[in-house]
Design a protein around this motif. Structure first.
Motif, short mmCIF file in Angstrom:
data_model
loop_
_atom_site.label_atom_id
_atom_site.label_comp_id
_atom_site.label_asym_id
_atom_site.label_seq_id
_atom_site.Cartn_x
_atom_site.Cartn_y
_atom_site.Cartn_z
N ALA A 1 0.82 -1.21 0.00
CA ALA A 1 0.00 0.00 0.00
C ALA A 1 0.86 1.26 0.00
O ALA A 1 0.47 2.29 -0.57
CB ALA A 1 -0.93 0.00 1.21
N GLN A 2 2.02 1.18 0.61
CA GLN A 2 2.90 2.33 0.71
C GLN A 2 3.88 2.43 -0.47
O GLN A 2 4.77 3.27 -0.48
CB GLN A 2 3.68 2.27 2.02
N GLY A 3 3.68 1.58 -1.50
CA GLY A 3 4.47 1.70 -2.71
C GLY A 3 5.58 0.70 -2.86
O GLY A 3 6.35 0.76 -3.83
N GLY A 4 5.69 -0.24 -1.94
CA GLY A 4 6.78 -1.22 -2.01
C GLY A 4 6.45 -2.44 -2.83
O GLY A 4 5.32 -2.63 -3.29
N SER A 5 7.46 -3.28 -3.03
CA SER A 5 7.29 -4.58 -3.68
C SER A 5 7.71 -5.66 -2.69
O SER A 5 8.73 -5.51 -2.02
CB SER A 5 8.15 -4.67 -4.94
N VAL A 6 6.94 -6.73 -2.61
CA VAL A 6 7.22 -7.80 -1.66
C VAL A 6 7.21 -9.13 -2.40
O VAL A 6 6.28 -9.42 -3.14
CB VAL A 6 6.18 -7.82 -0.52
N VAL A 7 8.25 -9.93 -2.18
CA VAL A 7 8.35 -11.24 -2.81
C VAL A 7 8.48 -12.30 -1.73
O VAL A 7 9.30 -12.17 -0.83
CB VAL A 7 9.57 -11.32 -3.75
N ASP A 8 7.67 -13.35 -1.83
CA ASP A 8 7.73 -14.41 -0.85
C ASP A 8 9.11 -15.06 -0.83
O ASP A 8 9.69 -15.32 -1.90
CB ASP A 8 6.68 -15.47 -1.19
N PRO A 9 9.66 -15.32 0.35
CA PRO A 9 10.98 -15.97 0.44
C PRO A 9 11.02 -17.29 -0.32
O PRO A 9 12.08 -17.66 -0.85
CB PRO A 9 11.16 -16.20 1.94
N GLY A 10 9.90 -17.99 -0.39
CA GLY A 10 9.87 -19.25 -1.12
C GLY A 10 10.17 -19.07 -2.59
O GLY A 10 10.83 -19.91 -3.23
N LEU A 11 9.70 -17.98 -3.18
CA LEU A 11 9.97 -17.69 -4.58
C LEU A 11 11.44 -17.34 -4.77
O LEU A 11 12.08 -17.80 -5.72
CB LEU A 11 9.10 -16.53 -5.05
N VAL A 12 11.99 -16.55 -3.85
CA VAL A 12 13.40 -16.18 -3.95
C VAL A 12 14.27 -17.42 -3.89
O VAL A 12 15.20 -17.61 -4.69
CB VAL A 12 13.78 -15.20 -2.81
N GLN A 13 13.98 -18.32 -2.94
CA GLN A 13 14.78 -19.53 -2.80
C GLN A 13 14.66 -20.43 -4.03
O GLN A 13 15.62 -21.08 -4.45
CB GLN A 13 14.36 -20.29 -1.54
N GLU A 14 13.46 -20.46 -4.61
CA GLU A 14 13.26 -21.26 -5.82
C GLU A 14 14.10 -20.72 -6.96
O GLU A 14 14.72 -21.48 -7.72
CB GLU A 14 11.78 -21.23 -6.21
N LEU A 15 14.16 -19.40 -7.09
CA LEU A 15 14.96 -18.79 -8.14
C LEU A 15 16.45 -19.05 -7.93
O LEU A 15 17.18 -19.37 -8.86
CB LEU A 15 14.68 -17.28 -8.20
N ILE A 16 16.87 -18.92 -6.68
CA ILE A 16 18.28 -19.15 -6.39
C ILE A 16 18.66 -20.60 -6.67
O ILE A 16 19.71 -20.89 -7.25
CB ILE A 16 18.59 -18.79 -4.92
N ALA A 17 17.78 -21.53 -6.29
CA ALA A 17 18.06 -22.95 -6.49
C ALA A 17 18.11 -23.34 -7.96
O ALA A 17 18.76 -24.32 -8.33
CB ALA A 17 16.99 -23.78 -5.77
N ALA A 18 17.42 -22.57 -8.80
CA ALA A 18 17.33 -22.90 -10.22
C ALA A 18 18.45 -22.30 -11.06
O ALA A 18 18.48 -22.45 -12.27
CB ALA A 18 15.98 -22.44 -10.77
N ARG A 19 19.36 -21.59 -10.42
CA ARG A 19 20.42 -20.93 -11.17
C ARG A 19 21.37 -21.94 -11.82
O ARG A 19 21.55 -23.06 -11.35
CB ARG A 19 21.26 -20.01 -10.27
N HIS A 20 22.07 -21.53 -12.85
CA HIS A 20 23.04 -22.38 -13.53
C HIS A 20 24.33 -22.48 -12.72
O HIS A 20 24.58 -21.69 -11.81
CB HIS A 20 23.35 -21.82 -14.92
#
Length: 219
Positions: A128-147
């Motif tokens: 509501a105050q203009g920020g962006s929030v990403v679930d830690p689960g999504l971040v970990q999934e992205l990190i785990a999928a890296r080459h």
């Protein structure tokens, strides 16, 4: 957090979950302007009632594919001032990333996180105050999928923890509190992360989060 004066629209085909969220938000002083069971109902509701926040399930009828996400994209284009919180029972990496990386007032949360009422309300307030929030689960999934040769491999374990908290929308002070380290130490970690990932330094927390998300998406 006090949600007084914040108007919220809810969209989920699970009536029990939807009613539960409505009750939770009303107890936190939010005003529920309407509920929708599918994407078409949601778009009509938003265009009519102009809420400040829309909470929408990514998968909705009739196909339970990306109807909710598609509606969120339309809302973001037509009403960029409206905050959007995407909910999902699963980690939807590719589907949600375009919307997350494309603007302010947007977040992604796994439904399992809703059980923590304090964190849920804080997430809504950040959006509501203009920020962006990403679930830690999504971040970990992205990190785990890296080459194998991914630059993220250069990060230390502590830097990965800081990166995950950055992507949640937390400030340096918030990260310091979460990890029980000094704010100065967090600043050093952030500079190191941005340097290793070849991302420009910025004092704007929102741009910093988007830069991280954009980098992860591009990999």
């Amino acid at each position: 957090m006090d949600g007084s004066q914040r108007r919220v629209a809810l969209a989920d085909d699970d009536v029990l979950l939807r009613e539960g969220l409505a009750s939770l938000l009303e107890r936190s002083a939010y005003e529920i302007v309407g509920q929708a069971g599918d994407a078409s109902e949601l778009l009509a509701l938003v265009r009519d009632r102009k809420p400040e926040i829309v909470i929408v399930d990514i998968r909705m009828p009739p196909a339970h594919a990306t109807e909710g996400l598609d509606a969120a994209r339309v809302i973001h284009e037509e009403f960029p001032q409206i905050g959007i919180l995407l909910l999902s029972a699963h980690v939807e990496v590719e589907q949600a990333m375009e919307l997350l990386a494309g603007g302010r007032r947007v977040g992604y949360l796994l439904k399992s996180r809703v059980t923590n009422v304090t964190d849920f309300i804080e997430t809504i307030e950040r959006i509501a105050q203009g920020g962006s929030v990403v679930d830690p689960g999504l971040v970990q999934e992205l990190i785990a999928a890296r080459h194998r040769n991914d630059p993220l491999d250069l990060l230390t374990q502590r830097e990965r923890e800081v990166l995950a908290l950055m992507a949640e929308g937390r400030s340096n002070a918030g990260i310091a509190h979460q990890l029980w380290i000094s704010e100065g130490t967090v600043e050093k970690h952030v500079r190191s992360i941005l340097s290793r990932l070849r991302l420009p330094e910025t004092q704007d927390d929102h741009r910093r989060v988007l830069a991280v998300i954009a980098f992860l998406e591009a990999r």
